[in-house]
Scaffold this motif. Sequence first.
Motif: not given
Length: 83
Positions: A1-27
């Motif tokens: 029996m195949a296992e089901s894989v939970e899919m998550t949606v990567f939304e625009g706000k998630d991208a903005l949060n990630m970009a901000e985290e990367l900017r802080v890390s770089f800075g």
Amino acid sequence: MAESVEMTVFEGKDALNMAEELRVSFGSGKTRSYEWRISQLKAIINIISSHEPQILKALHSDLSKPEIEAYIQEREIHKKYTV
């Protein structure tokens, strides 16, 4: 029996949060300069070059690769596409 894989949606706000985290890390200085990264790549190349006989021997021992094949496939290709 195949296992089901939970899919998550990567939304625009998630991208903005990630970009901000990367900017802080770089800075914060956690990341390294281009020059530092190049120096590290050159150091890796030097280590590989200085241990080439041992690497070729290990490739033969582990993968039964003839020395010339290992040299061409594993060494020359990397030299061509690195720094």
